[in-house]
Write a protein that holds these residues in place. Sequence first.
Motif, mmCIF file in Angstrom:
data_model
loop_
_atom_site.group_PDB
_atom_site.id
_atom_site.type_symbol
_atom_site.label_atom_id
_atom_site.label_comp_id
_atom_site.label_asym_id
_atom_site.label_seq_id
_atom_site.Cartn_x
_atom_site.Cartn_y
_atom_site.Cartn_z
ATOM 1 N N ASN A 10 19.913 -6.591 28.334
ATOM 2 C CA ASN A 10 18.802 -6.776 27.403
ATOM 3 C C ASN A 10 17.699 -5.739 27.607
ATOM 4 O OD1 ASN A 10 19.908 -8.958 26.070
ATOM 5 N ND2 ASN A 10 18.962 -10.477 27.410
ATOM 6 N N ILE A 13 18.762 -2.302 26.153
ATOM 7 C CA ILE A 13 18.564 -2.221 24.701
ATOM 8 C C ILE A 13 17.118 -1.846 24.408
ATOM 9 C CG2 ILE A 13 18.430 -3.558 22.565
ATOM 10 C CD1 ILE A 13 20.651 -5.347 23.660
ATOM 11 N N TYR A 25 8.333 -3.534 17.390
ATOM 12 C CA TYR A 25 9.250 -4.628 17.720
ATOM 13 C C TYR A 25 8.618 -5.951 17.290
ATOM 14 C CZ TYR A 25 11.786 -8.192 20.208
ATOM 15 O OH TYR A 25 12.504 -9.326 20.499
ATOM 16 N N GLY A 27 9.629 -10.149 17.256
ATOM 17 C CA GLY A 27 10.657 -11.088 17.702
ATOM 18 C C GLY A 27 10.110 -12.465 17.982
ATOM 19 N N GLN A 33 18.467 -13.767 25.008
ATOM 20 C CA GLN A 33 18.016 -12.398 24.695
ATOM 21 C C GLN A 33 16.542 -12.182 25.008
ATOM 22 O OE1 GLN A 33 15.762 -11.213 21.912
ATOM 23 N NE2 GLN A 33 15.102 -13.337 22.116
ATOM 24 N N VAL A 36 14.703 -8.871 26.079
ATOM 25 C CA VAL A 36 14.400 -7.767 25.154
ATOM 26 C C VAL A 36 12.922 -7.852 24.787
ATOM 27 C CG1 VAL A 36 14.932 -6.633 22.965
ATOM 28 C CG2 VAL A 36 16.749 -7.812 24.203
ATOM 29 N N THR A 76 14.241 -5.991 15.565
ATOM 30 C CA THR A 76 14.025 -7.358 16.009
ATOM 31 C C THR A 76 15.240 -7.752 16.831
ATOM 32 O OG1 THR A 76 13.536 -9.633 15.326
ATOM 33 C CG2 THR A 76 15.087 -8.410 13.959
ATOM 34 N N SER A 77 15.094 -8.796 17.637
ATOM 35 C CA SER A 77 16.249 -9.265 18.399
ATOM 36 C C SER A 77 16.211 -10.782 18.455
ATOM 37 C CB SER A 77 16.234 -8.688 19.812
ATOM 38 O OG SER A 77 15.084 -9.133 20.510
ATOM 39 N N SER A 78 17.405 -11.370 18.582
ATOM 40 C CA SER A 78 17.482 -12.821 18.672
ATOM 41 C C SER A 78 18.852 -13.192 19.213
ATOM 42 C CB SER A 78 17.231 -13.448 17.300
ATOM 43 O OG SER A 78 17.056 -14.843 17.440
ATOM 44 N N VAL A 103 19.236 -7.008 16.822
ATOM 45 C CA VAL A 103 20.039 -7.262 18.019
ATOM 46 C C VAL A 103 20.414 -8.735 18.052
ATOM 47 C CG1 VAL A 103 20.031 -7.259 20.534
ATOM 48 C CG2 VAL A 103 18.884 -5.417 19.295
ATOM 49 N N ASN A 104 21.706 -9.004 18.257
ATOM 50 C CA ASN A 104 22.167 -10.395 18.353
ATOM 51 C C ASN A 104 22.906 -10.575 19.685
ATOM 52 O OD1 ASN A 104 23.232 -12.940 18.060
ATOM 53 N ND2 ASN A 104 24.479 -12.486 16.252
ATOM 54 N N THR A 151 22.604 1.499 21.166
ATOM 55 C CA THR A 151 21.311 1.218 20.531
ATOM 56 C C THR A 151 20.812 2.466 19.805
ATOM 57 O OG1 THR A 151 20.718 -0.475 22.134
ATOM 58 C CG2 THR A 151 18.904 0.561 20.970
#
Lengths: 356, 233
Positions: A10, A13, A25, A27, A33, A36, A76-78, A103-104, A151
């Motif tokens: 994480n 990334i 970013y 999130g 995650q 991140v 974004t990440s999740s 990001v998943n 990435t």
Amino acid sequence: MSETVLMKGNEAIAEAAILAGCRHYFGYPITPQTEVAAYMAKKMPKIGGTFLQAESEIAAINMVYGVAATGHPAMTSSSSPGISLKAEGISYLAGADLPALIVNVQRGGPGLGGIQPSQSDYDFVTRGPGHGDFHVLVFAPSSVQEMADLTGRAFHLAWKYRMPAMLLADGTMGQMMEPVNLPEPCNAFGDDNPWAATGTEMKRPHNIINSLDLSPENLEKMNFARFERYAKIEETECLWEEYLMDDAEICIVATGITARVSRNAIVEARKQGLKVGMIRPITLWPFPKKVLAQAADQVKAFLCVEMNMGQMKQDVELAIRCKKPVALCNRVGGMIPTPDEVLDSIRKIAEGGMEA
Amino acid sequence: MNYKRLTLFAGHYGSGKTNIALNYALWLRGQGLRVTVADLDIVNPYFRTKDGEAQLKAAGIRLISSDYANSNVDLPALPGDAYSLVDDRSVHGVIDVGGDDRGALALGRYVPKIREEGDYEMLFVLNKARPLTRNIDDALEVFCEIEAACALPFTAIVGNTNLGPLTKPEDVVAGAAFAEEFGERVGLPVKMICASQKLSNELQNTVRNFFPINIMQLYYMEKEGTSLGKINL
């Protein structure tokens, strides 16, 4: 080459995104995650970037849409349930032809599921995660090094093709720590984005960022044009790894953490005289169909090793036009298959006893 | 090596606290002591002390950890019986504190009793190869945040500079110098320098206070020497 550091997937990334030039970013925390976001929260203020914890996943993806519309890289990440929430926003990004990175880091499902790792968002994201006809680029890293490398690549290709890209990791990839050579800082985006909404200064027509089209004829044209672009991507952007395939009679197909488990099983199988190799798709959309179709002329059978109920297996069957049997070795719910379980499946196939 | 009744491992997350805590507990057990390990990590969802439970059990070491560790829920819960470790002075305790200040916050509730007894070591685990503790100033930031969060001052430094399976002896030597320099900056001694026991031959005579550790292997990581195939880049 830069110095080697020890990082969680994480973190890799997050750092790689910053090195690629991303300064925005948005999130919302969710295991597995959260690192991140935690890394971005620590780093972005120090380099003049934006870290914003949104009020929800839906808000975060729409903030990404806003920044992307100005031609700036945003991400974004999740994890799985959060990606479901973002699906509407991803569809809007695709409809407006906007680049972005999502990001998943997958966990078990469906529903709230659990926090342990999974690969069960495969179908959801490879078909275009949202309503309408569209795709996102999907990358499946299998090491912390690839988390960093892919990435940058995802950002770069998202910009090149003006479409969302997704880094699809399983929870283990996000949480594990490995040495990584971080990429050199670069700007994956270019400063000249003629489509971006940056102010006309009365010198050019407006750039309108929108996914609505009042004319069905136009909307159809847009869809056809988008799919012409997709066809080009399928032709040129597939990535995969071939492991011990030269003389293989059984071909394992696996991604992420299950590819690593499979590698251990293959080494063991080879010691027992079983000719096993692996094709590891690194892009899941576009899916490396050609190399699998070629392998179908060589091997006796395929074995998909997955942490879902066999979602990728269907793509393998399609790619090889059902020329050879495709078996499945899988665990779900947050469980990771063991090398012994994979080896058992290999043996059963070799003995002709496994139903495909 | 000297030891106290309670040994606490804290530091930046990913610095190696859990592996060291397990190895230190086994070492204490080797001195013929009754040993209990407490997992107070409320941050990390995976890779927890619980992964080493069988090994501890086989050595006759008790593990106190949350019922939710390694489960499918993310509950930052503390085990109720963790208090037994500060109350029962007949056992030697090893406490694996969660990473960073967020993890150390949970330790705070035990601190009054730990200080009252005064028979403890609070150790700062430091890996120079972690990107947020690569220099003295950054490491100091983490160090101060943890002390502020749990209100228990550190008493010594544990050097644990490593790059996982790629660690070379010279990385450990450089990490040891970094730990010494950091110790001088904060006025604390270096208790030990950890590295994989695979490097024992190279390091036991060159690194002061060398403490070889056995690193937990996870079945889904490749065995050493496995290489990648061809990638069409």
